[in-house]
Design a protein around this motif. Sequence first.
Motif, PDB file in Angstrom:
ATOM      1  N   ARG A  99       0.809  -0.938  -0.052  1.00  0.00           N
ATOM      2  CA  ARG A  99      -0.186   0.073   0.071  1.00  0.00           C
ATOM      3  C   ARG A  99       0.927   1.284   0.049  1.00  0.00           C
ATOM      4  N   GLY A 100       0.351   2.467  -0.158  1.00  0.00           N
ATOM      5  CA  GLY A 100       0.913   3.663  -0.277  1.00  0.00           C
ATOM      6  C   GLY A 100       2.117   3.949  -1.085  1.00  0.00           C
ATOM      7  N   ILE A 101       3.271   3.645  -0.840  1.00  0.00           N
ATOM      8  CA  ILE A 101       4.350   3.683  -1.691  1.00  0.00           C
ATOM      9  C   ILE A 101       4.734   2.484  -2.706  1.00  0.00           C
ATOM     10  N   ARG A 102       4.164   1.348  -2.072  1.00  0.00           N
ATOM     11  CA  ARG A 102       4.157  -0.020  -2.544  1.00  0.00           C
ATOM     12  C   ARG A 102       5.824  -0.535  -2.850  1.00  0.00           C
ATOM     13  N   THR A 103       6.508  -0.094  -1.910  1.00  0.00           N
ATOM     14  CA  THR A 103       7.968  -0.441  -2.377  1.00  0.00           C
ATOM     15  C   THR A 103       8.427  -1.335  -1.164  1.00  0.00           C
ATOM     16  N   PRO A 104       9.149  -2.594  -1.569  1.00  0.00           N
ATOM     17  CA  PRO A 104       9.514  -3.477  -0.409  1.00  0.00           C
ATOM     18  C   PRO A 104      10.894  -2.800   0.226  1.00  0.00           C
ATOM     19  N   GLY A 105      10.921  -2.944   1.547  1.00  0.00           N
ATOM     20  CA  GLY A 105      12.113  -2.287   2.211  1.00  0.00           C
ATOM     21  C   GLY A 105      12.192  -3.297   3.420  1.00  0.00           C
ATOM     22  N   GLN A 106      13.440  -2.808   4.186  1.00  0.00           N
ATOM     23  CA  GLN A 106      13.550  -3.681   5.214  1.00  0.00           C
ATOM     24  C   GLN A 106      14.057  -2.446   6.328  1.00  0.00           C
ATOM     25  N   MET A 107      13.224  -2.641   7.513  1.00  0.00           N
ATOM     26  CA  MET A 107      13.473  -1.879   8.746  1.00  0.00           C
ATOM     27  C   MET A 107      14.243  -2.594   9.721  1.00  0.00           C
ATOM     28  N   ILE A 108      15.333  -1.833  10.144  1.00  0.00           N
ATOM     29  CA  ILE A 108      16.256  -2.405  11.100  1.00  0.00           C
ATOM     30  C   ILE A 108      16.276  -1.582  12.573  1.00  0.00           C
ATOM     31  N   SER A 109      15.864  -2.098  13.479  1.00  0.00           N
ATOM     32  CA  SER A 109      15.792  -1.362  14.796  1.00  0.00           C
ATOM     33  C   SER A 109      16.366  -2.016  15.837  1.00  0.00           C
ATOM     34  N   SER A 110      16.819  -1.404  16.807  1.00  0.00           N
ATOM     35  CA  SER A 110      17.714  -1.926  17.992  1.00  0.00           C
ATOM     36  C   SER A 110      17.361  -1.386  19.234  1.00  0.00           C
ATOM     37  N   VAL A 111      17.722  -2.159  20.327  1.00  0.00           N
ATOM     38  CA  VAL A 111      17.589  -1.991  21.728  1.00  0.00           C
ATOM     39  C   VAL A 111      18.923  -2.236  22.397  1.00  0.00           C
ATOM     40  N   MET A 112      19.495  -1.324  22.952  1.00  0.00           N
ATOM     41  CA  MET A 112      20.788  -1.600  23.640  1.00  0.00           C
ATOM     42  C   MET A 112      20.906  -1.160  25.047  1.00  0.00           C
TER      43      MET A 112
END
Length: 201
Positions: free
Chosen positions: A169-182
Amino acid sequence: MIDSDYRCRNEPLSHMEELPKRVDYQRLLTLGRELLIAIGENPDREGLRETPRRWADSWREFIEYDPGMTETTFSSTTTGQMVCVSGIRVSSLCEHHLLPFWCDVCIGYIPHETVLGLSKFARIAHQFAHQLQLQEQLGQQIADEVSRITRTENVAVVLKGEHLCMATRGIRTPGQMISSVMRGIFHEQGEVRMEFLQLLR
């Protein structure tokens, strides 16, 4: 290298006990049928007759997921060693669009007095994935629970996620989100953080 004399300085994070969530199954069946009608479909046609039940079943399975025992720990005979568990994949639902996303989860921690049973990391990750969720919040909840059970503040969590709310939906572009907790030493000491991130590669 990790300072083997490092000790946990704070009390474990608080844990909020919650009653198991239960869905209103009969209402889900009704909503599933109404959804088909709302999008212009005939819920009585062949191919859709069982769809409301399947839809209700999938929601019940998702929300009422039972991770089983997550608090199995063992006495630690050594301190200062980094433990890293990777390759855990969980699926969840974006709370903004009710669309699926999935994450590869990596968890690191430095035991203080107890070590957590290996299978419990995946159980903890799945436990918090089975609700309407945000990736950033999921990482925080996993870190909180590992810290609570192992009684150490030295916990790190990295998530690599793919979200259908972006891809379909929206931009209709696959992508990867990387998040971290330190947390703890992972936040305070750059060399320890880098050692953890190197292990993930």
